[in-house]
Enzyme design. Sequence first.
Site, PDB file in Angstrom:
ATOM      1  N   GLY A 162       0.799  -1.234   0.000  1.00 11.92           N
ATOM      2  CA  GLY A 162       0.000   0.000   0.000  1.00 11.92           C
ATOM      3  C   GLY A 162       0.824   1.272   0.000  1.00 11.92           C
ATOM      4  N   SER A 163       0.723   2.079  -1.028  1.00  7.50           N
ATOM      5  CA  SER A 163       1.627   3.224  -1.162  1.00  7.50           C
ATOM      6  C   SER A 163       1.154   4.120  -2.300  1.00  7.50           C
ATOM      7  CB  SER A 163       3.041   2.707  -1.432  1.00  7.50           C
ATOM      8  OG  SER A 163       2.992   1.664  -2.395  1.00  7.50           O
TER       9      SER A 163
END
Length: 201
Positions: A162-163
């Site tokens: 997640g980024s």
Amino acid sequence: MAAAVLVTWGWGPWVALPLWLFAVFVLQFFRDPRRVLAEGQDAVLCPADGRVIMVGPAEDPYLKRPAIKCSIFMNVFNVHSNRLPVAGQVRRRWYSPGRFLNASLDKASEHNERNALWITTAGGDDVVVVQVAGLIARRILCYVGEGEVVDRGRRYGFIRFGSRVDVYLPPGAHPEVALGDKVKAGSQVLARLAGRDPRVQ
């Protein structure tokens, strides 16, 4: 996966179900499919899979100039392999330690752990691409360094769990994505560069 096989063999499939689910999650998260790259000399490629959460004027915090900023948010189900948006020479690389706020927030670009590359194209355009860690991301990988000459669409990094990726473009660039669009790295065009006469200093 080996643990899931052993538990299935020794205690049965229902006991091993959590291990199989974890194995499937890991396999899908670390997948890195081949892509047919979008064409066009002036094309800036999408550097990441995900959803466009920012398109518009901004201040480039690395080159200290006005820019067009495009941001792509990756959730845990997206491919997390990152690709270079343009070809050129890596002029500088910045690594900044930081926090792990939700990567979909604007302030994540300023406060989260991040890795930035400044690339100058053959036509003289300066593009900055930034890997930004997210809420549960704990490691940014970057495979290129200062001085390297790189190809557009090359796999250059990976962000775990997640980024987001921010791209700062010259003010004359023309975005080809809109807020909320879902995009794929390498195979879709993020923007078009206006170009600059390399004879003009």
